[in-house]
Write a protein that holds these residues in place. Sequence first.
Motif, PDB file in Angstrom:
ATOM      1  N   ARG A  29      83.942  84.726  43.322  1.00  0.00           N
ATOM      2  CA  ARG A  29      83.145  85.654  43.156  1.00  0.00           C
ATOM      3  C   ARG A  29      81.529  85.038  43.088  1.00  0.00           C
ATOM      4  O   ARG A  29      80.824  85.942  43.238  1.00  0.00           O
ATOM      5  CB  ARG A  29      83.701  86.157  41.703  1.00  0.00           C
ATOM      6  CG  ARG A  29      82.645  87.457  40.994  1.00  0.00           C
ATOM      7  CD  ARG A  29      83.252  87.719  39.762  1.00  0.00           C
ATOM      8  NE  ARG A  29      84.634  88.268  39.766  1.00  0.00           N
ATOM      9  CZ  ARG A  29      85.572  87.411  39.264  1.00  0.00           C
ATOM     10  NH1 ARG A  29      85.302  86.368  38.428  1.00  0.00           N
ATOM     11  NH2 ARG A  29      86.712  88.168  39.266  1.00  0.00           N
TER      12      ARG A  29
ATOM     13  N   ASP B  40      80.516  87.742  50.920  1.00  0.00           N
ATOM     14  CA  ASP B  40      80.889  89.130  50.696  1.00  0.00           C
ATOM     15  C   ASP B  40      82.392  89.390  51.015  1.00  0.00           C
ATOM     16  O   ASP B  40      83.076  90.520  50.417  1.00  0.00           O
ATOM     17  CB  ASP B  40      79.981  90.109  51.528  1.00  0.00           C
ATOM     18  CG  ASP B  40      78.598  90.010  51.440  1.00  0.00           C
ATOM     19  OD1 ASP B  40      78.160  90.477  50.189  1.00  0.00           O
ATOM     20  OD2 ASP B  40      77.755  89.314  52.279  1.00  0.00           O
ATOM     21  N   TYR B  41      82.787  88.856  51.932  1.00  0.00           N
ATOM     22  CA  TYR B  41      84.479  89.065  52.284  1.00  0.00           C
ATOM     23  C   TYR B  41      85.073  87.557  52.517  1.00  0.00           C
ATOM     24  O   TYR B  41      84.519  86.807  53.399  1.00  0.00           O
ATOM     25  CB  TYR B  41      84.868  89.862  53.479  1.00  0.00           C
ATOM     26  CG  TYR B  41      86.068  89.985  53.752  1.00  0.00           C
ATOM     27  CD1 TYR B  41      86.902  91.017  53.338  1.00  0.00           C
ATOM     28  CD2 TYR B  41      86.672  89.121  54.572  1.00  0.00           C
ATOM     29  CE1 TYR B  41      88.078  91.326  53.521  1.00  0.00           C
ATOM     30  CE2 TYR B  41      88.060  89.440  54.941  1.00  0.00           C
ATOM     31  CZ  TYR B  41      88.715  90.345  54.299  1.00  0.00           C
ATOM     32  OH  TYR B  41      90.144  90.630  54.433  1.00  0.00           O
TER      33      TYR B  41
ATOM     34  N   ASN C  19      91.766  91.871  47.325  1.00  0.00           N
ATOM     35  CA  ASN C  19      91.234  91.816  45.801  1.00  0.00           C
ATOM     36  C   ASN C  19      89.745  92.130  45.795  1.00  0.00           C
ATOM     37  O   ASN C  19      88.924  91.551  46.336  1.00  0.00           O
ATOM     38  CB  ASN C  19      91.454  90.583  45.225  1.00  0.00           C
ATOM     39  CG  ASN C  19      92.954  89.958  45.435  1.00  0.00           C
ATOM     40  OD1 ASN C  19      93.674  90.588  44.458  1.00  0.00           O
ATOM     41  ND2 ASN C  19      93.377  89.120  46.363  1.00  0.00           N
ATOM     42  N   HIS C  20      89.441  92.948  44.756  1.00  0.00           N
ATOM     43  CA  HIS C  20      88.248  93.518  44.808  1.00  0.00           C
ATOM     44  C   HIS C  20      87.238  92.499  43.844  1.00  0.00           C
ATOM     45  O   HIS C  20      87.698  91.937  42.738  1.00  0.00           O
ATOM     46  CB  HIS C  20      87.815  94.776  44.262  1.00  0.00           C
ATOM     47  CG  HIS C  20      86.586  95.589  44.167  1.00  0.00           C
ATOM     48  ND1 HIS C  20      85.921  95.650  42.949  1.00  0.00           N
ATOM     49  CD2 HIS C  20      85.520  95.462  45.060  1.00  0.00           C
ATOM     50  CE1 HIS C  20      84.566  96.035  43.066  1.00  0.00           C
ATOM     51  NE2 HIS C  20      84.635  96.138  44.264  1.00  0.00           N
TER      52      HIS C  20
ATOM     53  N   ASP D 112      83.368  92.567  43.178  1.00  0.00           N
ATOM     54  CA  ASP D 112      82.346  93.310  42.666  1.00  0.00           C
ATOM     55  C   ASP D 112      81.711  94.090  43.700  1.00  0.00           C
ATOM     56  O   ASP D 112      81.474  93.658  45.071  1.00  0.00           O
ATOM     57  CB  ASP D 112      81.252  92.734  41.929  1.00  0.00           C
ATOM     58  CG  ASP D 112      80.780  91.476  42.494  1.00  0.00           C
ATOM     59  OD1 ASP D 112      79.773  91.780  42.982  1.00  0.00           O
ATOM     60  OD2 ASP D 112      80.975  90.480  42.106  1.00  0.00           O
TER      61      ASP D 112
ATOM     62  N   ASN E  17      80.789  95.646  46.795  1.00  0.00           N
ATOM     63  CA  ASN E  17      81.666  96.039  48.387  1.00  0.00           C
ATOM     64  C   ASN E  17      81.922  94.635  48.680  1.00  0.00           C
ATOM     65  O   ASN E  17      81.736  94.089  49.949  1.00  0.00           O
ATOM     66  CB  ASN E  17      80.576  96.459  49.541  1.00  0.00           C
ATOM     67  CG  ASN E  17      81.574  96.744  50.429  1.00  0.00           C
ATOM     68  OD1 ASN E  17      82.686  97.381  50.378  1.00  0.00           O
ATOM     69  ND2 ASN E  17      80.892  96.944  51.758  1.00  0.00           N
ATOM     70  N   ARG E  18      82.571  93.607  47.653  1.00  0.00           N
ATOM     71  CA  ARG E  18      83.000  92.528  48.023  1.00  0.00           C
ATOM     72  C   ARG E  18      84.228  92.260  47.455  1.00  0.00           C
ATOM     73  O   ARG E  18      84.884  92.600  46.677  1.00  0.00           O
ATOM     74  CB  ARG E  18      82.097  91.261  47.050  1.00  0.00           C
ATOM     75  CG  ARG E  18      80.568  91.374  47.363  1.00  0.00           C
ATOM     76  CD  ARG E  18      79.834  90.526  46.547  1.00  0.00           C
ATOM     77  NE  ARG E  18      80.214  89.076  46.617  1.00  0.00           N
ATOM     78  CZ  ARG E  18      80.366  88.200  45.963  1.00  0.00           C
ATOM     79  NH1 ARG E  18      80.694  88.611  44.588  1.00  0.00           N
ATOM     80  NH2 ARG E  18      80.762  87.028  46.099  1.00  0.00           N
ATOM     81  N   TYR E  19      84.989  91.532  48.549  1.00  0.00           N
ATOM     82  CA  TYR E  19      86.510  91.175  48.349  1.00  0.00           C
ATOM     83  C   TYR E  19      86.920  89.746  48.851  1.00  0.00           C
ATOM     84  O   TYR E  19      86.212  88.970  49.643  1.00  0.00           O
ATOM     85  CB  TYR E  19      87.410  92.070  49.427  1.00  0.00           C
ATOM     86  CG  TYR E  19      87.019  93.570  49.162  1.00  0.00           C
ATOM     87  CD1 TYR E  19      87.869  94.223  48.316  1.00  0.00           C
ATOM     88  CD2 TYR E  19      85.880  94.372  49.563  1.00  0.00           C
ATOM     89  CE1 TYR E  19      87.731  95.769  47.928  1.00  0.00           C
ATOM     90  CE2 TYR E  19      85.688  95.655  49.268  1.00  0.00           C
ATOM     91  CZ  TYR E  19      86.692  96.245  48.570  1.00  0.00           C
ATOM     92  OH  TYR E  19      86.272  97.565  48.222  1.00  0.00           O
TER      93      TYR E  19
END
Length: 244
Positions: free
Chosen positions: A212, A217-218, A230-231, A233, A235-237
Amino acid sequence: MHPSDTVTGNEELLMNPVFVHAADLHLGAPLLSLGAGLTAEAKAELLSLVDKAFTNLIDKTIKYNAEFIVLAGDIYDDAENDARAQLRFFRGLKRLLDAGIGVYIAHGNHDPLLDEKKRNQIAKLPDGVHRFLPGSVQTVVHNLRDGGQVTVAGISFEKKDESENLALRFETVDRGSTQAVIGVLHTNVGGTVGQRNGLHANYAPCKVSDLRNSPVDYWALGHVHKRSVNHMDGNRYWAYPGNL
């Protein structure tokens, strides 16, 4: 996008930039306990389905008109010692490159780059494939067909028993003017419990907070054989695609 996702009837998805995330192909893996008690014919059929799973990955990546595919480690089960698996992998990647699809690879505990000289290498990677090396995180700016750009960042295992938290090395990644950062890593997030052996070996362990707090971002991860998206925050996973 996971290879098992369907895009039937969703033309909007096909019009948007798409990349495919896969990991833990374990090409050339023996059946071990899965083959116990099976006839020779049944074993042959089961192994043919393994081949078909890899072909499906290539077919669907081309069907999605993907910009690129990222492979997050454990492509082979035993450091590329299966000549047939090597040739199948080479031909699959060549199909992707011929279709204008980029290929980015990070190595994990089953195919660490320290074993490179030990391998009975039958087929080298096709020209145009980008393989991340051990050490520091490397970045590549990938040009999208619509004129945009994304940064693909990754690092490979040098040895099987990687104990360092490699996720922390992504802290220095600079996105520049690109639209997103895709991080490719083989890792065990938070001591993830597995299906077969109770606990996945704790290679390159990291915490969710490490993911995090990064500029990624991904997170395209490998090692855990169960799909998990898993999210973080916005648009980041971070995600495991599971094995084929």
